[in-house]
Scaffold this active site. Structure first.
Site, PDB file in Angstrom:
ATOM      1  CD  GLU A  30      -3.079  -1.016   2.142  1.00 54.16           C
ATOM      2  OE1 GLU A  30      -3.677   0.049   2.339  1.00 54.16           O
ATOM      3  OE2 GLU A  30      -3.308  -2.036   2.822  1.00 54.16           O
ATOM      4  CG  HIS A  47       7.532 -28.970   5.729  1.00 58.11           C
ATOM      5  ND1 HIS A  47       8.040 -30.208   6.041  1.00 58.11           N
ATOM      6  CD2 HIS A  47       7.820 -28.181   6.786  1.00 58.11           C
ATOM      7  CE1 HIS A  47       8.595 -30.177   7.248  1.00 58.11           C
ATOM      8  NE2 HIS A  47       8.471 -28.948   7.721  1.00 58.11           N
ATOM      9  CE  LYS A  72     -12.392  -0.301   0.983  1.00 59.71           C
ATOM     10  NZ  LYS A  72     -11.970   0.287   2.246  1.00 59.71           N
TER      11      LYS A  72
HETATM   12  O1  PA5 Z   1      -5.216   0.242   4.372  1.00 61.47           O
HETATM   13  C1  PA5 Z   1      -6.281   0.358   3.794  1.00 61.47           C
HETATM   14  O2  PA5 Z   1      -6.720   1.452   3.364  1.00 61.47           O
HETATM   15  C2  PA5 Z   1      -7.143  -0.862   3.584  1.00 61.47           C
HETATM   16  O3  PA5 Z   1      -6.435  -2.030   3.815  1.00 61.47           O
HETATM   17  C3  PA5 Z   1      -8.376  -0.753   4.485  1.00 61.47           C
HETATM   18  O4  PA5 Z   1      -8.009  -0.915   5.834  1.00 61.47           O
HETATM   19  C4  PA5 Z   1      -9.410  -1.796   4.064  1.00 61.47           C
HETATM   20  O5  PA5 Z   1      -9.830  -1.549   2.748  1.00 61.47           O
HETATM   21  C5  PA5 Z   1     -10.610  -1.799   4.981  1.00 61.47           C
HETATM   22  O6  PA5 Z   1     -11.107  -0.513   5.151  1.00 61.47           O
HETATM   23  P1  PA5 Z   1     -11.506  -0.047   6.623  1.00 61.47           P
HETATM   24  O7  PA5 Z   1     -10.225  -0.124   7.416  1.00 61.47           O
HETATM   25  O8  PA5 Z   1     -12.013   1.346   6.492  1.00 61.47           O
HETATM   26  O9  PA5 Z   1     -12.525  -1.021   7.087  1.00 61.47           O
END
Ligand code: PA5
Length: 355
Positions: A236, A252, A346
């Site tokens: 990310e 393994h 999303k």
């Molecule tokens: O880091 C991120 O933005 C994502 O991994 C979010 O955590 C994930 O999409 C879930 O969203 P939220 O944390 O708002 O539930």
């Protein structure tokens, strides 16, 4: 060569991810205090606990399971999906963890728990889950607004720890939390942007990973969630594909894979996360298996945990990965904060209707 010293942070990191990482210590202290003040006393004690969450809002549950693995005589499951497993019934507790409160998988799991009559707790900053909790009279711990979800890790971890304390699954752990916060603070001095690359292990490791496929290995016991956090932060923040696997299972199957595709393996960089609490045979396995990656042309780098308590050691590994992923984003010339592909998915899903 891109310099990692004298960084123009206003340009490279306009949303301030570096401040979020440096702020983990303060967040840990504030979240721990807020969790202790949670006005909630579950009775009777549930038989098992399921934490529903995705991505940055799920990882705290894995880390907590690793942290408490040696003492938790209580099943804790992490559900990263729409549907709850059959064992989540009225004698369990469902913790719905979503920073935004709007993640559709987590909302669906919450609604499924409601249908099954499962007692619930909500951890979020707002959104749909906050509204549902208010409507249902379900206790909610509120996260402060304005964080990228993954940067709110200290909030999600220490709030969830507070839930465990309220359930009587563990004690308050004041000393360990204070120690961990101190370690995170020192890590910000040692690995933050002001510390020059010559003395900054996070900048050095980011440099070694740049242009390569990061492969993160760790012990399965206690540390695997940290390897997962490294992978996700590299994904990310640095917008980079990465892989992680745990020992001894790696020995393994995956170990055999260090033959092909040869060109790709030569462009990999292995990071081995090691902890003084790793099983002695796992330590030996790291020593024996790492040369296979080296022989395939991959770089091999070892990161040792630091600190006294397990919480400190876990925090030291997590925060090192966070800093490494930040510097890797700078070397890649990408802004660490936006996750446009996640947002795009999303939005497109939302346009196709509710889950
Ligand atoms: O880091 C991120 O933005 C994502 O991994 C979010 O955590 C994930 O999409 C879930 O969203 P939220 O944390 O708002 O539930």
């Amino acid at each position: 060569m891109t310099s990692l010293d004298s960084l123009d942070l206003d340009r490279l990191d306009p949303a301030g991810m570096h401040r979020r990482i440096a702020g983990l210590a303060a967040d840990a202290r504030r979240a721990h205090e807020a969790a202790a003040a949670l006005d909630w006393a579950p009775r009777p004690r549930p038989l098992a606990l399921a934490v529903a969450g995705m991505g940055g809002s799920a990882i705290a549950a894995d880390l907590l399971r690793g942290y408490l693995e040696d003492q938790l005589e209580f099943p804790v499951g992490v559900v990263r999906d729409y549907d709850l497993p059959a064992w989540v019934g009225a004698d369990c507790l469902l913790v719905a963890s979503s920073y935004s409160g709007n993640t559709e998988e987590t909302v669906a799991a919450y609604l499924e728990a409601r249908r099954r009559g499962v007692p619930r707790v909500v951890l979020c900053s707002g959104g749909r889950l906050a509204a549902l909790a208010a409507e249902d009279g379900v206790p909610r711990a509120a996260y402060p607004p304005g964080y990228p979800p993954r940067a709110a890790l200290a909030w999600s971890f220490f709030t969830l720890l507070g839930v465990f304390v309220k359930l009587g699954l563990t004690g308050g752990r004041e000393r360990e939390v204070a120690g961990a916060a101190g370690l995170l603070e020192r890590a910000a001095e040692e690995m933050g942007p002001v510390a020059a690359e010559a003395v900054n292990p996070a900048k050095q490791l980011a440099r070694a990973l740049h242009g390569r496929l990061p492969v993160v290995y760790s012990a399965a016991r206690r540390i695997e969630p940290v390897a997962l956090r490294w992978r996700q932060q590299i994904n990310e923040n640095a917008k980079t594909l990465a892989h992680h696997a745990a020992f001894p299972e790696h020995n393994h199957n995956e170990v055999v894979g260090w033959e092909q595709p040869a060109e790709l393996l030569a462009r990999a960089a292995v990071v081995v996360l090691r902890d003084s609490g790793d099983h002695s045979r796992v330590q030996r396995r790291f020593e024996l298996a790492a040369p296979f990656a080296g022989a395939a042309g991959a770089g091999v780098h070892v990161v040792e945990s630091r600190g006294g308590s397990l919480l400190e050691r876990l925090c030291s590994l997590v925060v090192t990965g966070d800093w490494v992923s930040l510097y890797l984003s700078f070397l890649n010339g990408v802004d660490p904060t936006p996750v446009t592909k996640i947002d795009l998915l999303k939005n497109r899903l939302e346009q196709t209707g509710a889950a």
